[in-house]
Design a protein around this motif. Structure first.
Motif, PDB file in Angstrom:
ATOM      1  N   VAL A   1       9.796  15.538 -75.390  1.00  0.00           N
ATOM      2  CA  VAL A   1       8.633  14.866 -74.811  1.00  0.00           C
ATOM      3  C   VAL A   1       8.237  13.665 -75.663  1.00  0.00           C
ATOM      4  CG1 VAL A   1       6.180  15.127 -74.263  1.00  0.00           C
ATOM      5  CG2 VAL A   1       7.800  16.926 -73.636  1.00  0.00           C
ATOM      6  N   ILE A   2       8.208  13.837 -76.970  1.00  0.00           N
ATOM      7  CA  ILE A   2       7.860  12.729 -77.869  1.00  0.00           C
ATOM      8  C   ILE A   2       8.849  11.586 -77.711  1.00  0.00           C
ATOM      9  CG2 ILE A   2       7.725  12.055 -80.307  1.00  0.00           C
ATOM     10  CD1 ILE A   2       6.646  14.935 -80.828  1.00  0.00           C
ATOM     11  N   SER A   3      10.136  11.917 -77.632  1.00  0.00           N
ATOM     12  CA  SER A   3      11.168  10.887 -77.485  1.00  0.00           C
ATOM     13  C   SER A   3      11.034  10.158 -76.155  1.00  0.00           C
ATOM     14  CB  SER A   3      12.548  11.530 -77.603  1.00  0.00           C
ATOM     15  OG  SER A   3      13.574  10.578 -77.419  1.00  0.00           O
ATOM     16  N   ALA A   4      10.781  10.902 -75.075  1.00  0.00           N
ATOM     17  CA  ALA A   4      10.660  10.270 -73.759  1.00  0.00           C
ATOM     18  C   ALA A   4       9.459   9.329 -73.703  1.00  0.00           C
ATOM     19  CB  ALA A   4      10.543  11.346 -72.683  1.00  0.00           C
ATOM     20  N   VAL A   5       8.339   9.758 -74.287  1.00  0.00           N
ATOM     21  CA  VAL A   5       7.160   8.892 -74.311  1.00  0.00           C
ATOM     22  C   VAL A   5       7.433   7.629 -75.120  1.00  0.00           C
ATOM     23  CG1 VAL A   5       4.785   8.716 -75.146  1.00  0.00           C
ATOM     24  CG2 VAL A   5       5.531  10.764 -73.924  1.00  0.00           C
ATOM     25  N   LYS A   6       8.076   7.801 -76.261  1.00  0.00           N
ATOM     26  CA  LYS A   6       8.384   6.644 -77.109  1.00  0.00           C
ATOM     27  C   LYS A   6       9.281   5.647 -76.385  1.00  0.00           C
ATOM     28  CE  LYS A   6      10.522   5.391 -81.524  1.00  0.00           C
ATOM     29  NZ  LYS A   6      11.241   5.901 -82.730  1.00  0.00           N
ATOM     30  N   ASP A   7      10.249   6.158 -75.627  1.00  0.00           N
ATOM     31  CA  ASP A   7      11.196   5.292 -74.910  1.00  0.00           C
ATOM     32  C   ASP A   7      10.677   4.855 -73.542  1.00  0.00           C
ATOM     33  OD1 ASP A   7      12.843   5.672 -77.076  1.00  0.00           O
ATOM     34  OD2 ASP A   7      14.102   7.187 -76.096  1.00  0.00           O
ATOM     35  N   GLU A   8       9.488   5.325 -73.173  1.00  0.00           N
ATOM     36  CA  GLU A   8       8.877   4.977 -71.880  1.00  0.00           C
ATOM     37  C   GLU A   8       9.817   5.303 -70.721  1.00  0.00           C
ATOM     38  OE1 GLU A   8       7.836   0.846 -72.293  1.00  0.00           O
ATOM     39  OE2 GLU A   8       5.957   1.330 -73.316  1.00  0.00           O
ATOM     40  N   ARG A   9      10.267   6.547 -70.696  1.00  0.00           N
ATOM     41  CA  ARG A   9      11.191   7.003 -69.654  1.00  0.00           C
ATOM     42  C   ARG A   9      10.823   8.416 -69.244  1.00  0.00           C
ATOM     43  NH1 ARG A   9      14.260  10.825 -71.891  1.00  0.00           N
ATOM     44  NH2 ARG A   9      14.602  10.799 -74.147  1.00  0.00           N
ATOM     45  N   PRO A  10      11.268   8.861 -68.069  1.00  0.00           N
ATOM     46  CA  PRO A  10      11.030  10.260 -67.675  1.00  0.00           C
ATOM     47  C   PRO A  10      11.964  11.199 -68.438  1.00  0.00           C
ATOM     48  CG  PRO A  10      12.326   9.137 -66.017  1.00  0.00           C
ATOM     49  CD  PRO A  10      11.932   8.076 -67.014  1.00  0.00           C
ATOM     50  N   LEU A  11      11.615  12.463 -68.446  1.00  0.00           N
ATOM     51  CA  LEU A  11      12.493  13.476 -69.037  1.00  0.00           C
ATOM     52  C   LEU A  11      13.774  13.562 -68.228  1.00  0.00           C
ATOM     53  CD1 LEU A  11       9.838  16.282 -69.606  1.00  0.00           C
ATOM     54  CD2 LEU A  11      10.909  14.907 -71.392  1.00  0.00           C
ATOM     55  N   ASP A  12      14.917  13.706 -68.914  1.00  0.00           N
ATOM     56  CA  ASP A  12      16.162  13.920 -68.185  1.00  0.00           C
ATOM     57  C   ASP A  12      16.308  15.407 -67.849  1.00  0.00           C
ATOM     58  OD1 ASP A  12      17.159  15.252 -70.445  1.00  0.00           O
ATOM     59  OD2 ASP A  12      18.268  13.512 -71.168  1.00  0.00           O
ATOM     60  N   GLY A  13      17.433  15.764 -67.225  1.00  0.00           N
ATOM     61  CA  GLY A  13      17.607  17.131 -66.743  1.00  0.00           C
ATOM     62  C   GLY A  13      17.501  18.198 -67.820  1.00  0.00           C
TER      63      GLY A  13
END
Length: 293
Positions: free
Chosen positions: A262-274
């Protein structure tokens, strides 16, 4: 690193060895790993406490050459960053059959080593609390926080660890990325930041968490667990239900992995992958399973 002196006639210098081009192997989460010829140079996370326990882990690794490929010497200070140098080993190739059995046997061998009286403690469960504390606001973050609340108080940092756990030497952060094929085509463990004494179930926690989340295929989990048991690993009963030992470590790692995703997805401004969504979904199941211990 030591070099052998080279004898030469007066005014005759030996030819200079070719200088290998640096190759970046890893650059994530504040860790930089660069290969230069036959060695690997690693700049460790700047926000972790190392000090004397890390020196003890390096010393411990030197006593386990049949299991661990550790640093070649004490750490260096390079522009305020802690840096270690190790021999290069070939990492696991995801395009080939994954060496689950080799990993299981390495862990079983490590867990069988008598624990030295001065071995440092691994201290790893504190990482899940640190990661959860970094979560922002949102539906996925709320799910992970609720799952975290179900963990025992000592993992949440609200009580002392209960006594009575059988302690072994453990790696403390095991996954297939922590294995390399060393010279002689022998698998070895790397990354010793958590090497020390602890409950061996924590070394099985990550694959157990990924299996529970549906990310790791049941056949691969069976290969890993079966090889560990066949090698006499003490983390789980030799027969019967392994989850009596694995439940808390696997839940903790599922929450830790989900928080990281979750932290990585927020940082990269992207949705969670599968796979990332799968571990968050596993946290939702943890929430439904029960209250805090």
């Amino acid at each position: 690193m030591a070099y052998r002196p080279v004898s030469a006639a007066p005014h005759v210098l030996p030819p200079s060895p070719p200088v290998a081009e640096p190759e970046t192997l890893y650059d994530r989460h504040g860790v930089l790993v660069v290969r230069v010829g036959d060695v690997v140079v690693k700049a460790h996370q700047p926000d972790r406490e190392y000090g004397i326990p890390f020196l003890d882990r390096i010393e411990l690794a030197t006593t386990l050459p049949h299991i661990v490929l550790g640093p070649l010497g004490p750490p260096l200070d390079v522009d305020g960053r802690l840096v270690t140098v190790s021999l290069y080993g070939e990492p696991v190739d995801p395009q080939e059959e994954l060496p689950w059995e080799d990993g299981a046997r390495l862990l079983a061998a490590l867990h069988a080593v008598p624990v030295p009286a001065d071995a440092p403690s691994w201290g790893r469960p504190t990482r899940v609390a640190r990661l959860v504390a970094r979560l922002g606001n949102g539906p996925a973050e709320d799910v992970v926080r609720r799952a975290f609340a179900t963990l025992p108080a000592w993992i949440r940092g609200e009580a002392d660890e209960p006594p009575g756990e059988v302690e072994c030497l453990i790696h403390g952060d095991w996954h297939l990325g922590q294995m390399v094929c060393a010279p002689g085509r022998q698998w070895r463990l790397i990354d010793i930041e958590d090497l020390g004494k602890g409950a061996p179930a924590w070394d099985l926690a990550r694959p157990a968490a990924l299996y529970s989340a549906g990310v790791l295929h049941p056949e691969e989990w069976d290969r890993f667990l079966g090889a560990y048991r066949a090698a006499g690993g003490p983390a789980v009963p030799a027969e019967g239900d392994p989850w009596t030992a694995l439940d808390v470590p696997a839940r903790s790692l599922a929450i830790q992995i989900a928080a990281t995703c979750v932290i990585s997805a927020v940082k990269d401004e992207r949705p969670l992958d599968g796979p990332e969504q799968a571990v968050v979904d596993a946290c939702a199941r943890i929430c439904r399973a029960g209250d805090a211990a």
